[in-house]
Scaffold this active site. Structure first.
Site, short mmCIF file in Angstrom:
data_model
loop_
_atom_site.label_atom_id
_atom_site.label_comp_id
_atom_site.label_asym_id
_atom_site.label_seq_id
_atom_site.Cartn_x
_atom_site.Cartn_y
_atom_site.Cartn_z
N TYR A 1 0.84 -1.20 0.00
CA TYR A 1 0.00 0.00 0.00
C TYR A 1 0.88 1.25 0.00
O TYR A 1 0.67 2.18 -0.78
CB TYR A 1 -0.89 -0.05 1.25
CG TYR A 1 -1.74 1.17 1.50
CD1 TYR A 1 -2.93 1.39 0.81
CD2 TYR A 1 -1.37 2.11 2.47
CE1 TYR A 1 -3.72 2.50 1.07
CE2 TYR A 1 -2.16 3.22 2.74
CZ TYR A 1 -3.33 3.41 2.03
OH TYR A 1 -4.10 4.51 2.30
N LYS B 1 1.16 4.45 -2.65
CA LYS B 1 0.90 5.84 -2.24
C LYS B 1 2.15 6.70 -2.48
O LYS B 1 2.03 7.88 -2.83
CB LYS B 1 0.49 5.88 -0.77
CG LYS B 1 -0.95 5.36 -0.51
CD LYS B 1 -2.01 6.25 -1.17
CE LYS B 1 -3.41 5.94 -0.66
NZ LYS B 1 -4.46 6.73 -1.37
#
Lengths: 442, 258
Positions: free
Chosen positions: B157, B161
């Site tokens: 993740y 990002k």
């Protein structure tokens, strides 16, 4: 997670699930064991606590529709009264009944069948509920109203979430010309004079009296009565008449950041009470006030419940029927006066006739609410007050209760057997329970 | 300033990934500021409740649009279908995924990477070109502090990002003199559906409404990068300053007692 009501007493470790849509509610009901729905947590005691499963309905908070011709609002149960006010007052509509805080959900207002300062005039919130959508013990949804499943409807008004999970409701708003109230203040030197003022307040829709329970000697029982009614445009000064529905609403403060927790002590409150009484004696004239400070004076203080200290507060609220009001209220106040417990706030309101909710609190008479810090002497006093209330044919308000006994409740709520029977028949009794319902054997 | 102050026609805001809790809060805030809304999500039927709710609360026009961030066209179909090119576009698209699963299953990891980086970057690329041609617009990317440094607990993740943060940074520099504001939002922990199952520390956790308020203010002040809670700026500065040899030892232990 640790949960409590507004009184922060009692505290319970509860499994919490957030209901975000109908499916979540059905899934929570489908789980093994019991649950209780919870709105914004503004009931005071243990009504919205279930250690096994507490279903938070705060995320079910969509407005669905509003009919500009009839004033009927349809919305989900988690919608806050504060949101209804901020959306609809500027458009000229007002909820006919509001409790003393705007930080309550629609579902919570129905479950407690809340009342306001205008009960003789407008009844409870439930009177203005047209229909509601309830998820029952078997997970299915049911629409109920005065014509569809009326028994379920009546049991759900004031039913403390014990008949099912309220998903949505249709409620009646009423037109208003302005966002202001005309208000005036009267002082009374004792209980009899206060009751006389209530009876002499025809034409004023909203009445509430604050009683000084801590004054010494002859001052005990003196009161300040505020009465008000919605202002018409003609009541406004010219500069407000061009935008009569715009009243600046205050932000909830954070009093706990300013005043240390537990600052309320018998001595400080006695001084504050005396100052308040003197100020009111000097200031009895008519006034024009925005609806917010008039209807929700304590909301301006934010989390004022923390002032009662780490152990929390209990509010004892009971109603004494009309015919026994003077005697019953005097007996309650005398008993409180003889106790070392300190009621920091005492509020008296008048009730009109009881409504249709099986478990609704109001009945024709007077309701007294006393806020105490949690302490041994408070918890010793409350059963005494329960006894006096029962002796005078009254009852206590479940939305405030944290300590009553099953027998005290049985004595006061005449329709409890019908409520039990309906819950047993629908399976709700096995599915919906709270710390309150278990304590009171509901 | 409200949107209607500067022009007579209402300004419009497009919200991508409109079913998330942060998206809803931002939609409310922008509608309250006077913007008409275009709500875009993979499953527009889930937005029916929002449309009625927002239209009633704020009395602004609201339209709903189908948008799949994983679609191969990079959002061009969505942009072509919009009745007007919005003044503001907010990407609230995000997928946390499960780190354990992402480590074992490349398809799961790819889905997280595409949802958090490739998809939002593609649609922002297309929007940037249209905003640049018009000479105005605001792009708001909800990125994450997780992108500031990869950590064992969520680096799939976090890396996506990080990519999105870098993309927004480059876009901002490119468009700086073209009248287009690019705002990177690093919310820190937010109490939402995505984090329902996590035990979040209170002082580091914001409400979605707090994120929305910060976004609205940052748009008005034409900010570049914001942390919603200022404490996160200090926390992430500290985390970035830890030397790598030390940082690697601070990770979870896989042997010995648990």
């Amino acid at each position: 997670m640790k949960l409590a009501g507004w009184g922060r007493y009692p505290v319970a470790e509860c499994e919490v699930v957030e209901g975000r849509a109908h499916q979540d509610v059905a899934a929570a009901i489908g789980q093994e064991g019991t649950l209780i729905p919870r709105g914004n947590g503004r009931s005071y005691g243990d009504a919205a606590l279930n250690p096994r499963l507490t279903l938070s309905m705060q995320s079910m908070n969509r407005l669905r529709s509003f009919d500009r011709d009839t004033g009927v609002l349809r919305c989900e149960a988690g919608v806050l009264l504060a949101d209804i006010l901020s959306v609809f007052v500027p458009r000229g509509w007002f909820p006919p009944v509001v409790p003393g805080t705007k930080f309550v959900t629609v579902g919570g207002m129905i479950a407690a069948d809340v009342h306001g300062k205008n009960h003789p005039d407008s009844g409870t919130f439930g009177r203005h509920v047209i229909s509601l959508e309830l998820v029952r013990a078997d997970g299915t949804g049911a629409r109920c109203s005065r014509t569809e499943a009326p028994e379920l409807f009546q049991a759900t008004l004031g039913g403390m979430g014990l008949t099912g999970v309220i998903l949505s409701a249709a409620i009646q708003l009423v037109p208003t010309e302005t966002a202001f109230f005309r208000k005036e203040t009267r002082v009374a030197r004792d209980l009899d004079a206060t009751l006389a003022l209530f009876e002499d307040s025809g034409g004023w829709t909203h009445c509430v009296a604050w009683i000084d329970c801590l004054a010494s000697g002859g001052g005990r029982g003196r009161a300040v009565l505020s009465r008000g009614r919605p202002a018409a445009i003609a009541d406004l000064p010219v500069e407000l008449q061009s935008s009569p529905l715009q009243a600046r609403s205050r932000k909830g403060g954070r009093i706990a950041g300013i005043i240390p927790p537990g600052a309320l002590r018998r001595g400080t409150v006695r001084l504050a009470n005396a100052a308040r009484y003197r100020r009111s004696v000097a200031d009895v004239g008519p006034k024009l006030v925005p609806y917010d400070p008039f209807l929700f004076p304590l909301d301006g203080f934010g989390d004022w419940n923390r002032l009662y200290g780490r152990r929390g507060l209990v509010q004892y609220q009971c109603v004494v029927p009309e015919q026994n009001a003077a005697r019953g209220l005097q007996a309650l106040l005398d008993r409180v006066g003889a106790s070392p417990a300190s009621p920091f706030l005492a509020v008296l309101k008048r009730f009109g006739a009881a409504g249709e909710g099986l478990m609704s609190f109001p009945m024709a008479g007077y309701t007294l609410a006393l806020d105490f810090p949690v302490a041994r002497e408070t918890l010793d006093l409350i059963p005494e007050l329960d006894r006096i209330t029962a002796e005078h044919g009254g009852r206590v308000y479940l939305a405030k209760d944290a300590s009553a006994s099953p027998s005290a409740i049985r004595a006061g709520y005449r329709h409890l057997d019908a409520f039990d029977a309906l819950r047993t028949g629908s399976g709700a009794r096995q599915k919906f329970s709270s710390a309150l319902s278990e304590r009171l054997a509901l | 300033m409200t949107a209607s102050d500067s022009t007579s026609a209402p300004k419009t805001a497009l919200i991508l990934g409109a079913t998330s809790d942060i998206a809803r809060a931002i939609a409310h805030r922008l509608a309250g500021d006077g913007y008409a809304l275009q709500l875009a999500a993979r499953d527009p039927e889930r937005l029916a409740r929002e449309v009625a709710d927002i239209a009633l609360r704020f009395d602004v026009p609201v339209s709903v649009h189908q948008f799949d961030v994983l679609a191969p066209d990079g959002g061009v179909a969505l942009l072509d279908a919009l009745p007007v090119l919005p003044d503001i576009a907010v990407s609230a698209v995000g997928l946390l995924g499960d780190q354990q699963e992402n480590q074992q299953n490349p398809a799961a990891a790819e889905r997280v990477m595409r949802t958090n980086y490739l998809g939002p970057a593609a649609v922002f690329a297309a929007l940037a070109n249209r905003f640049e041609a018009r000479g105005s617009g605001v792009l708001v990317g909800i990125s994450s502090v997780a992108g500031d440094r990869g950590r064992a607990s969520n680096y799939v993740y976090g890396s996506a990002k990080a990519g999105f943060t870098a993309f927004l940074s480059g876009l901002r520099q490119r468009l700086a003199r073209r009248g287009v504001q690019v705002l990177t939002v690093k919310p820190g922990f937010v109490r939402t559906r995505m984090t329902d199952s996590l035990d979040l520390p209170g002082v580091l956790t914001a409400a979605p409404e707090t994120v929305a308020r910060a976004v609205s203010k940052a748009i008005r002040r034409r900010r570049d990068v914001i942390h919603v809670l200022p404490v996160w700026r200090a926390v992430m500065l500290g985390i970035r300053l830890i030397p790598e040899p030390l940082f690697k030892r601070l990770g979870p232990r896989n042997t010995g007692k648990n």
